[in-house]
Design a protein around this motif. Sequence first.
Motif, PDB file in Angstrom:
ATOM      1  N   ARG A   8      30.094  22.453 112.147  1.00  0.00           N
ATOM      2  CA  ARG A   8      29.746  21.338 113.067  1.00  0.00           C
ATOM      3  C   ARG A   8      28.231  21.113 112.698  1.00  0.00           C
ATOM      4  NH1 ARG A   8      26.868  21.762 117.585  1.00  0.00           N
ATOM      5  NH2 ARG A   8      27.342  19.940 119.321  1.00  0.00           N
ATOM      6  N   SER A   9      27.544  22.128 112.312  1.00  0.00           N
ATOM      7  CA  SER A   9      26.259  21.732 111.887  1.00  0.00           C
ATOM      8  C   SER A   9      25.983  20.700 110.718  1.00  0.00           C
ATOM      9  CB  SER A   9      25.424  22.956 111.277  1.00  0.00           C
ATOM     10  OG  SER A   9      25.894  23.805 110.221  1.00  0.00           O
ATOM     11  N   ALA A  10      26.849  20.798 109.794  1.00  0.00           N
ATOM     12  CA  ALA A  10      26.600  19.803 109.070  1.00  0.00           C
ATOM     13  C   ALA A  10      27.118  18.420 109.294  1.00  0.00           C
ATOM     14  CB  ALA A  10      28.034  20.026 107.712  1.00  0.00           C
ATOM     15  N   VAL A  11      27.784  18.213 110.419  1.00  0.00           N
ATOM     16  CA  VAL A  11      27.883  16.955 111.208  1.00  0.00           C
ATOM     17  C   VAL A  11      26.696  16.499 111.679  1.00  0.00           C
ATOM     18  CG1 VAL A  11      29.342  15.500 112.968  1.00  0.00           C
ATOM     19  CG2 VAL A  11      30.565  17.196 111.515  1.00  0.00           C
ATOM     20  N   SER A  12      26.177  17.372 112.503  1.00  0.00           N
ATOM     21  CA  SER A  12      24.772  17.280 113.036  1.00  0.00           C
ATOM     22  C   SER A  12      23.824  16.869 112.174  1.00  0.00           C
ATOM     23  CB  SER A  12      24.244  18.468 113.848  1.00  0.00           C
ATOM     24  OG  SER A  12      22.933  18.116 114.461  1.00  0.00           O
ATOM     25  N   ARG A  13      23.634  17.505 111.060  1.00  0.00           N
ATOM     26  CA  ARG A  13      22.607  17.092 110.026  1.00  0.00           C
ATOM     27  C   ARG A  13      22.925  15.746 109.270  1.00  0.00           C
ATOM     28  NH1 ARG A  13      23.545  22.399 108.189  1.00  0.00           N
ATOM     29  NH2 ARG A  13      24.881  21.702 106.103  1.00  0.00           N
ATOM     30  N   THR A  14      24.077  15.326 109.343  1.00  0.00           N
ATOM     31  CA  THR A  14      24.684  13.824 108.819  1.00  0.00           C
ATOM     32  C   THR A  14      23.920  12.688 109.334  1.00  0.00           C
ATOM     33  OG1 THR A  14      26.468  14.954 107.849  1.00  0.00           O
ATOM     34  CG2 THR A  14      26.517  12.592 108.068  1.00  0.00           C
ATOM     35  N   PHE A  15      24.243  12.886 110.811  1.00  0.00           N
ATOM     36  CA  PHE A  15      23.561  12.162 111.671  1.00  0.00           C
ATOM     37  C   PHE A  15      22.068  12.428 112.275  1.00  0.00           C
ATOM     38  CE2 PHE A  15      28.122  11.749 111.857  1.00  0.00           C
ATOM     39  CZ  PHE A  15      28.238  10.355 111.740  1.00  0.00           C
ATOM     40  N   THR A  16      21.393  13.106 111.609  1.00  0.00           N
ATOM     41  CA  THR A  16      20.047  13.411 112.053  1.00  0.00           C
ATOM     42  C   THR A  16      19.041  12.893 110.752  1.00  0.00           C
ATOM     43  OG1 THR A  16      20.683  15.336 113.335  1.00  0.00           O
ATOM     44  CG2 THR A  16      18.084  15.083 112.558  1.00  0.00           C
ATOM     45  N   ASP A  17      18.222  11.967 111.244  1.00  0.00           N
ATOM     46  CA  ASP A  17      17.146  11.140 109.885  1.00  0.00           C
ATOM     47  C   ASP A  17      16.461  12.338 109.523  1.00  0.00           C
ATOM     48  OD1 ASP A  17      18.245   8.795 110.471  1.00  0.00           O
ATOM     49  OD2 ASP A  17      16.684   8.342 112.016  1.00  0.00           O
ATOM     50  N   VAL A  55      23.470   9.540 121.609  1.00  0.00           N
ATOM     51  CA  VAL A  55      22.210   9.635 121.651  1.00  0.00           C
ATOM     52  C   VAL A  55      21.371  10.049 122.849  1.00  0.00           C
ATOM     53  CG1 VAL A  55      19.995   8.109 121.094  1.00  0.00           C
ATOM     54  CG2 VAL A  55      22.407   7.555 119.836  1.00  0.00           C
ATOM     55  N   LEU A  56      21.730   9.614 123.889  1.00  0.00           N
ATOM     56  CA  LEU A  56      21.210  10.367 125.386  1.00  0.00           C
ATOM     57  C   LEU A  56      21.316  11.705 125.272  1.00  0.00           C
ATOM     58  CD1 LEU A  56      22.603   7.587 128.016  1.00  0.00           C
ATOM     59  CD2 LEU A  56      20.466   7.765 126.737  1.00  0.00           C
ATOM     60  N   ALA A  57      22.684  12.492 124.997  1.00  0.00           N
ATOM     61  CA  ALA A  57      22.649  13.803 125.264  1.00  0.00           C
ATOM     62  C   ALA A  57      21.758  14.579 124.036  1.00  0.00           C
ATOM     63  CB  ALA A  57      24.129  14.113 124.806  1.00  0.00           C
ATOM     64  N   ARG A  58      21.561  13.950 123.040  1.00  0.00           N
ATOM     65  CA  ARG A  58      20.700  14.497 122.139  1.00  0.00           C
ATOM     66  C   ARG A  58      19.330  14.287 122.526  1.00  0.00           C
ATOM     67  NH1 ARG A  58      21.154  12.259 115.745  1.00  0.00           N
ATOM     68  NH2 ARG A  58      22.761  13.822 115.841  1.00  0.00           N
ATOM     69  N   SER A  59      19.034  13.312 123.114  1.00  0.00           N
ATOM     70  CA  SER A  59      17.498  12.983 123.542  1.00  0.00           C
ATOM     71  C   SER A  59      17.283  13.932 124.697  1.00  0.00           C
ATOM     72  CB  SER A  59      17.437  11.535 124.081  1.00  0.00           C
ATOM     73  OG  SER A  59      18.074  11.545 125.398  1.00  0.00           O
ATOM     74  N   LEU A  60      18.005  14.453 125.422  1.00  0.00           N
ATOM     75  CA  LEU A  60      17.958  15.435 126.625  1.00  0.00           C
ATOM     76  C   LEU A  60      17.673  16.736 125.810  1.00  0.00           C
ATOM     77  CD1 LEU A  60      20.614  14.267 129.232  1.00  0.00           C
ATOM     78  CD2 LEU A  60      18.327  14.031 129.150  1.00  0.00           C
ATOM     79  N   HIS A  61      18.395  17.059 124.808  1.00  0.00           N
ATOM     80  CA  HIS A  61      18.220  18.341 124.311  1.00  0.00           C
ATOM     81  C   HIS A  61      17.048  18.435 123.413  1.00  0.00           C
ATOM     82  CE1 HIS A  61      19.288  21.860 121.874  1.00  0.00           C
ATOM     83  NE2 HIS A  61      19.093  21.165 120.569  1.00  0.00           N
ATOM     84  N   LYS A  62      16.613  17.125 122.632  1.00  0.00           N
ATOM     85  CA  LYS A  62      15.197  17.182 121.945  1.00  0.00           C
ATOM     86  C   LYS A  62      14.014  16.896 122.962  1.00  0.00           C
ATOM     87  CE  LYS A  62      15.582  14.779 118.317  1.00  0.00           C
ATOM     88  NZ  LYS A  62      15.708  13.689 117.370  1.00  0.00           N
ATOM     89  N   GLN A  63      14.341  16.395 124.389  1.00  0.00           N
ATOM     90  CA  GLN A  63      13.263  16.094 125.176  1.00  0.00           C
ATOM     91  C   GLN A  63      12.677  14.608 124.782  1.00  0.00           C
ATOM     92  OE1 GLN A  63      12.391  17.563 128.266  1.00  0.00           O
ATOM     93  NE2 GLN A  63      14.381  18.821 127.871  1.00  0.00           N
ATOM     94  N   LYS A  64      13.333  13.993 123.623  1.00  0.00           N
ATOM     95  CA  LYS A  64      12.759  12.851 123.302  1.00  0.00           C
ATOM     96  C   LYS A  64      13.748  11.979 122.780  1.00  0.00           C
ATOM     97  CE  LYS A  64       9.545  11.269 119.748  1.00  0.00           C
ATOM     98  NZ  LYS A  64       8.486  11.729 118.573  1.00  0.00           N
ATOM     99  N   SER A  65      13.626  10.626 122.816  1.00  0.00           N
ATOM    100  CA  SER A  65      14.876   9.580 122.185  1.00  0.00           C
ATOM    101  C   SER A  65      13.990   8.757 121.273  1.00  0.00           C
ATOM    102  CB  SER A  65      15.488   9.295 123.289  1.00  0.00           C
ATOM    103  OG  SER A  65      14.751   8.161 124.210  1.00  0.00           O
ATOM    104  N   ASP A  66      14.915   7.765 120.854  1.00  0.00           N
ATOM    105  CA  ASP A  66      14.263   6.624 120.133  1.00  0.00           C
ATOM    106  C   ASP A  66      14.110   5.376 120.811  1.00  0.00           C
ATOM    107  OD1 ASP A  66      16.955   6.017 120.153  1.00  0.00           O
ATOM    108  OD2 ASP A  66      17.261   5.586 118.157  1.00  0.00           O
ATOM    109  N   LEU A  67      14.446   5.469 122.351  1.00  0.00           N
ATOM    110  CA  LEU A  67      14.437   4.333 123.279  1.00  0.00           C
ATOM    111  C   LEU A  67      12.947   4.169 123.920  1.00  0.00           C
ATOM    112  CD1 LEU A  67      17.539   5.736 125.391  1.00  0.00           C
ATOM    113  CD2 LEU A  67      17.446   3.895 123.587  1.00  0.00           C
ATOM    114  N   VAL A  68      12.890   2.814 123.982  1.00  0.00           N
ATOM    115  CA  VAL A  68      11.433   2.225 124.339  1.00  0.00           C
ATOM    116  C   VAL A  68      11.848   1.366 125.655  1.00  0.00           C
ATOM    117  CG1 VAL A  68       9.300   1.007 123.939  1.00  0.00           C
ATOM    118  CG2 VAL A  68      10.088   2.661 122.384  1.00  0.00           C
ATOM    119  N   GLY A  69      11.359   1.501 126.863  1.00  0.00           N
ATOM    120  CA  GLY A  69      11.588   0.610 127.843  1.00  0.00           C
ATOM    121  C   GLY A  69      10.685  -0.709 127.721  1.00  0.00           C
ATOM    122  N   VAL A  70      11.219  -1.541 128.202  1.00  0.00           N
ATOM    123  CA  VAL A  70      10.380  -3.060 128.205  1.00  0.00           C
ATOM    124  C   VAL A  70      10.730  -3.521 129.757  1.00  0.00           C
ATOM    125  CG1 VAL A  70       9.834  -5.108 127.348  1.00  0.00           C
ATOM    126  CG2 VAL A  70      10.559  -3.258 125.812  1.00  0.00           C
TER     127      VAL A  70
END
Length: 340
Positions: free
Chosen positions: A24-33, A58-73
């Motif tokens: 599973r970690s290989a899957v995570s690394r594949t989709f992590t820049d 992406v939203l679940a990942r952002s909650l885990h990392k406390q950060k996302s690639d989303l910018v509100g306008v």
Amino acid sequence: MTEQGGPKKQVNSFDVARLAGVSRSAVSRTFTDGASVSDETRKKVIKAARELGYRVNVLARSLHKQKSDLVGVVAADLDNPFRAEQIDLLSQGLLERGFRPILLRGDPSVAVADHIGSLLQYSVAGVIVTSDTPPEEICRECLEHGVPLVVVNKRDPGAPVDRVVTDFDSGGKLAFEHLLACGCRKLAVVTPEKSSYSINGRALSFERAANDAGIPVIRIGWGTQSYEGGLLASAYVARVRGEIEGLFCTADYLALGVMDGLRFQHGVRVPEDIQLIGYDDIVQASWKSYDMTTIVQSRRDLSETTLDLLMQRLENPDLPQQVTVCGVSLVQRKTTFGAT
């Protein structure tokens, strides 16, 4: 087993790992820049993901990392061509920089603070505000959460957030000087009844320049900053046309309505009877049916400067507050006669 016609089971990273024959970690690394994964493993994971229809949460990942690639306008008046182009440029610029925009439409019934508060729930990387000036309290909340906030063409909210403004002081003065050079001595300014920070600044700078030259200005505050508002304002302009030689409209969208109202509803010719200058240089201002003299504020410069400030703040959160002023210029077309 899922019944036919029932909800489809959501595919997760464990399913992809199982089909690809990797961890599973290989899957995570594949989709992590930037994460390390071999080409062979990457190909296996991508193939399995496509077969299963897997999408990264992406939203679940952002909650885990406390950060996302989303910018509100947060934006208002999206029917205004200037605003629509500005939001388009901001969205394109964010995508080019590896971020994804979330657009919230500013509405009189919803406070801008509420919009920003809802964006904070999505762990956004930053917020850009082009609608109303946000209250100081929500600005400080963004700072406390480490979320950069950039406000565009808004007054200082009282908190140390980054701001981008166009030089409306120079813009109003340019408009006055051009009408004066065109031989106009009886002047008026058309502005919305309730003006924003930047719109009111344009009107005030025009009036100050005229007062300094000893020339009175009629202020016509009418309707909204829209084509329909301009149509309504044109009726008053037509009634006092004998007192006006040069007319400054504080936004092109408004000026289009004023022009059409004068020409088609009230029989007033532009520029033969009244010379007119707008502000913004929206695409429609250059159309042959208007060919409007106007003050140019570049949407591209404004958007690029906004994004640059946001990226700098993300890179270095401890930078001092930045306020950047974008310049303006004048383009002469056929609603003024030119210098005499």
